[in-house]
Design a protein around this motif. Structure first.
Motif, PDB file in Angstrom:
ATOM      1  N   TRP A  53      -7.203   4.236  -0.981  1.00  0.00           N
ATOM      2  CA  TRP A  53      -6.703   2.934  -1.441  1.00  0.00           C
ATOM      3  C   TRP A  53      -5.426   2.536  -0.705  1.00  0.00           C
ATOM      4  O   TRP A  53      -5.198   1.367  -0.437  1.00  0.00           O
ATOM      5  CB  TRP A  53      -6.438   2.980  -2.942  1.00  0.00           C
ATOM      6  CG  TRP A  53      -7.676   2.883  -3.784  1.00  0.00           C
ATOM      7  CD1 TRP A  53      -8.864   2.298  -3.450  1.00  0.00           C
ATOM      8  CD2 TRP A  53      -7.847   3.400  -5.104  1.00  0.00           C
ATOM      9  NE1 TRP A  53      -9.759   2.410  -4.490  1.00  0.00           N
ATOM     10  CE2 TRP A  53      -9.162   3.079  -5.517  1.00  0.00           C
ATOM     11  CE3 TRP A  53      -7.013   4.101  -5.979  1.00  0.00           C
ATOM     12  CZ2 TRP A  53      -9.666   3.432  -6.769  1.00  0.00           C
ATOM     13  CZ3 TRP A  53      -7.518   4.454  -7.224  1.00  0.00           C
ATOM     14  CH2 TRP A  53      -8.824   4.127  -7.620  1.00  0.00           C
ATOM     15  N   ARG A  54      -4.587   3.532  -0.410  1.00  0.00           N
ATOM     16  CA  ARG A  54      -3.355   3.228   0.317  1.00  0.00           C
ATOM     17  C   ARG A  54      -3.683   2.603   1.675  1.00  0.00           C
ATOM     18  O   ARG A  54      -3.032   1.640   2.094  1.00  0.00           O
ATOM     19  CB  ARG A  54      -2.517   4.500   0.499  1.00  0.00           C
ATOM     20  CG  ARG A  54      -1.275   4.266   1.334  1.00  0.00           C
ATOM     21  CD  ARG A  54      -0.270   5.397   1.214  1.00  0.00           C
ATOM     22  NE  ARG A  54      -0.714   6.627   1.828  1.00  0.00           N
ATOM     23  CZ  ARG A  54       0.081   7.690   2.008  1.00  0.00           C
ATOM     24  NH1 ARG A  54       1.331   7.673   1.590  1.00  0.00           N
ATOM     25  NH2 ARG A  54      -0.399   8.782   2.570  1.00  0.00           N
ATOM     26  N   ALA A  55      -4.704   3.122   2.346  1.00  0.00           N
ATOM     27  CA  ALA A  55      -5.109   2.556   3.635  1.00  0.00           C
ATOM     28  C   ALA A  55      -5.673   1.144   3.475  1.00  0.00           C
ATOM     29  O   ALA A  55      -5.528   0.302   4.356  1.00  0.00           O
ATOM     30  CB  ALA A  55      -6.146   3.461   4.282  1.00  0.00           C
ATOM     31  N   GLU A  56      -6.286   0.884   2.305  1.00  0.00           N
ATOM     32  CA  GLU A  56      -6.941  -0.407   2.091  1.00  0.00           C
ATOM     33  C   GLU A  56      -5.991  -1.472   1.531  1.00  0.00           C
ATOM     34  O   GLU A  56      -6.050  -2.639   1.940  1.00  0.00           O
ATOM     35  CB  GLU A  56      -8.111  -0.217   1.125  1.00  0.00           C
ATOM     36  CG  GLU A  56      -8.907  -1.481   0.846  1.00  0.00           C
ATOM     37  CD  GLU A  56     -10.066  -1.226  -0.104  1.00  0.00           C
ATOM     38  OE1 GLU A  56     -10.730  -2.207  -0.510  1.00  0.00           O
ATOM     39  OE2 GLU A  56     -10.312  -0.047  -0.463  1.00  0.00           O
ATOM     40  N   HIS A  57      -5.108  -1.072   0.622  1.00  0.00           N
ATOM     41  CA  HIS A  57      -4.312  -2.051  -0.115  1.00  0.00           C
ATOM     42  C   HIS A  57      -2.820  -2.043   0.221  1.00  0.00           C
ATOM     43  O   HIS A  57      -2.086  -2.937  -0.190  1.00  0.00           O
ATOM     44  CB  HIS A  57      -4.467  -1.821  -1.628  1.00  0.00           C
ATOM     45  CG  HIS A  57      -5.873  -1.982  -2.123  1.00  0.00           C
ATOM     46  ND1 HIS A  57      -6.499  -3.201  -2.206  1.00  0.00           N
ATOM     47  CD2 HIS A  57      -6.780  -1.056  -2.548  1.00  0.00           C
ATOM     48  CE1 HIS A  57      -7.730  -3.040  -2.677  1.00  0.00           C
ATOM     49  NE2 HIS A  57      -7.934  -1.752  -2.880  1.00  0.00           N
ATOM     50  N   GLY A  58      -2.362  -1.031   0.945  1.00  0.00           N
ATOM     51  CA  GLY A  58      -0.952  -0.945   1.270  1.00  0.00           C
ATOM     52  C   GLY A  58      -0.274   0.191   0.535  1.00  0.00           C
ATOM     53  O   GLY A  58      -0.886   0.914  -0.257  1.00  0.00           O
ATOM     54  N   GLU A  59       1.011   0.350   0.807  1.00  0.00           N
ATOM     55  CA  GLU A  59       1.783   1.489   0.295  1.00  0.00           C
ATOM     56  C   GLU A  59       2.294   1.203  -1.111  1.00  0.00           C
ATOM     57  O   GLU A  59       3.144   0.326  -1.307  1.00  0.00           O
ATOM     58  CB  GLU A  59       2.966   1.760   1.222  1.00  0.00           C
ATOM     59  CG  GLU A  59       3.746   3.014   0.893  1.00  0.00           C
ATOM     60  CD  GLU A  59       3.053   4.280   1.406  1.00  0.00           C
ATOM     61  OE1 GLU A  59       3.524   5.369   1.053  1.00  0.00           O
ATOM     62  OE2 GLU A  59       2.062   4.164   2.161  1.00  0.00           O
ATOM     63  N   PRO A  60       1.826   1.939  -2.146  1.00  0.00           N
ATOM     64  CA  PRO A  60       2.413   1.785  -3.479  1.00  0.00           C
ATOM     65  C   PRO A  60       3.863   2.252  -3.470  1.00  0.00           C
ATOM     66  O   PRO A  60       4.245   3.133  -2.693  1.00  0.00           O
ATOM     67  CB  PRO A  60       1.549   2.702  -4.352  1.00  0.00           C
ATOM     68  CG  PRO A  60       0.272   2.863  -3.593  1.00  0.00           C
ATOM     69  CD  PRO A  60       0.682   2.852  -2.147  1.00  0.00           C
ATOM     70  N   GLU A  61       4.659   1.650  -4.346  1.00  0.00           N
ATOM     71  CA  GLU A  61       6.072   2.048  -4.397  1.00  0.00           C
ATOM     72  C   GLU A  61       6.345   3.145  -5.405  1.00  0.00           C
ATOM     73  O   GLU A  61       7.432   3.740  -5.395  1.00  0.00           O
ATOM     74  CB  GLU A  61       6.950   0.839  -4.707  1.00  0.00           C
ATOM     75  CG  GLU A  61       6.721   0.179  -6.046  1.00  0.00           C
ATOM     76  CD  GLU A  61       7.700  -0.952  -6.280  1.00  0.00           C
ATOM     77  OE1 GLU A  61       8.698  -0.730  -6.989  1.00  0.00           O
ATOM     78  OE2 GLU A  61       7.482  -2.048  -5.737  1.00  0.00           O
ATOM     79  N   ALA A  62       5.381   3.442  -6.261  1.00  0.00           N
ATOM     80  CA  ALA A  62       5.577   4.501  -7.241  1.00  0.00           C
ATOM     81  C   ALA A  62       4.227   4.904  -7.806  1.00  0.00           C
ATOM     82  O   ALA A  62       3.218   4.206  -7.654  1.00  0.00           O
ATOM     83  CB  ALA A  62       6.499   4.039  -8.372  1.00  0.00           C
ATOM     84  N   LEU A  63       4.205   6.058  -8.485  1.00  0.00           N
ATOM     85  CA  LEU A  63       3.014   6.579  -9.135  1.00  0.00           C
ATOM     86  C   LEU A  63       3.348   6.864 -10.599  1.00  0.00           C
ATOM     87  O   LEU A  63       4.390   7.444 -10.901  1.00  0.00           O
ATOM     88  CB  LEU A  63       2.557   7.865  -8.446  1.00  0.00           C
ATOM     89  CG  LEU A  63       1.445   8.675  -9.124  1.00  0.00           C
ATOM     90  CD1 LEU A  63       0.134   7.895  -9.118  1.00  0.00           C
ATOM     91  CD2 LEU A  63       1.267  10.034  -8.439  1.00  0.00           C
ATOM     92  N   GLY A  64       2.469   6.453 -11.494  1.00  0.00           N
ATOM     93  CA  GLY A  64       2.610   6.793 -12.902  1.00  0.00           C
ATOM     94  C   GLY A  64       1.506   7.731 -13.319  1.00  0.00           C
ATOM     95  O   GLY A  64       0.334   7.513 -12.998  1.00  0.00           O
ATOM     96  N   ILE A  65       1.864   8.800 -14.020  1.00  0.00           N
ATOM     97  CA  ILE A  65       0.884   9.780 -14.499  1.00  0.00           C
ATOM     98  C   ILE A  65       1.010   9.886 -16.011  1.00  0.00           C
ATOM     99  O   ILE A  65       2.055  10.303 -16.531  1.00  0.00           O
ATOM    100  CB  ILE A  65       1.092  11.167 -13.867  1.00  0.00           C
ATOM    101  CG1 ILE A  65       1.064  11.084 -12.343  1.00  0.00           C
ATOM    102  CG2 ILE A  65       0.033  12.142 -14.375  1.00  0.00           C
ATOM    103  CD1 ILE A  65       1.445  12.395 -11.652  1.00  0.00           C
TER     104      ILE A  65
END
Length: 297
Positions: A53-65
């Motif tokens: 998804w990062r390659a498709e949509h761009g770099e997320p700025e954070a991750l929530g778990i």
């Protein structure tokens, strides 16, 4: 940049299934469901999907778990970011935050799945405007997240509302199914407990079955205790057990009101119907909980 413009990744990690997603603000752009197998298999598959998804949509700025628990939430302890004393085979002391932090390098927001759902309901759902709100899920287990002034409650650990003891009906000698405590709330009123007590699949237990008198009574004991200890303006009950049994909530309202017996001024069964209710976000409370944790990270 406002929340609606922020690209984040999220993971709702459950005991039987996990959901990975990419969102822009609260709008989910893509998501995928995975079975929760071994830690290596499950975390690896989720990581691979987020990488794509990062390659498709761009770099997320954070991750929530938002994870099943118990989990370590004290950053000063060595078990921060870990799933700790879970009975799920293979998952004790798994460093979930460490795995994804090392793989992606993004800030990580981490909490229990129920705290995440409570936070999502506070931001976008039925708990908006509430200084104190609780999200309780009743399914394979029972868990609860508590939000005070917009933040999940942490302390020594995190709230474990499913493992509190409740008073039982006279003559009820069911030993309970909780492997730690036997007849705590989870041991008496979770999905497996209902199935064991009824001798059939919980989904097949009709709303008029006598068992619900016991279960709603035990839930009312918990609701009254929460009303008197945390003074919530909202208690949202999610999870599979009550998802299609909203009519049973009326029994919980009436029995909670009887237990409070007028002590909380102006709060009877009618008022409790506006306090104890279904989540506003429905089944999306969990995935959006991961998004909320990412946005706050």
């Amino acid at each position: 940049m406002n929340d609606g413009d922020r690209l984040v990744a999220g993971i709702e990690l459950g005991g039987t299934k996990a959901i990975a997603l990419i969102a822009r603000g609260r709008e989910i752009v893509a998501r995928e469901r995975f079975p929760t197998g071994s830690p290596a298999q499950t975390l690896g598959a989720i990581g691979d999907r987020i990488e794509a998804w990062r390659a498709e949509h761009g770099e997320p700025e954070a991750l929530g778990i938002a994870s099943f628990g118990p989990v370590g939430l004290d950053r000063a302890r060595v078990d921060y970011g870990h799933i700790t004393s879970t009975p799920k085979p293979g998952w004790r002391q798994v460093d979930v935050v460490g795995y994804f932090g090392a793989r992606f390098g993004w800030p990580v927001g981490f909490d229990t799945d129920v705290a995440g759902a409570a936070l999502a309901e506070y931001r976008w759902g039925a708990a908006q405007g509430c200084a104190v709100a609780i999200y309780l899920t009743i399914g394979t287990g029972i868990g609860g997240g508590v939000i005070v002034d917009g933040r999940p409650v942490h302390g020594l650990v995190h709230p474990e509302l499913g493992h509190v003891r409740v008073r039982r009906a006279s003559g009820d000698d069911f030993p309970g199914v909780c492997p730690f405590h036997g007849d705590c709330l989870e041991g008496l009123a979770s999905g497996p407990a209902i199935a064991a007590r009824a001798g059939m699949n919980g989904a097949d237990v009709g709303d008029d079955h006598v068992l619900w008198e016991q279960v709603t009574g035990e839930l009312a004991e918990a609701m009254a205790a929460l009303m008197l200890t945390l003074s919530p303006q909202r208690i949202l009950i999610g999870g599979g057990v009550f998802q299609h049994r909203q009519a049973l909530l009326a029994k919980v309202h009436a029995r909670t009101a009887a237990l409070l017996n007028g002590y909380v001024t102006g709060v009877g069964a009618r008022e409790l119907a506006e306090i104890i209710m279904a989540p506003g976000l429905g089944e999306m409370a969990g995935p959006l909980g991961a998004v909320a944790l990412a946005l706050d990270a």
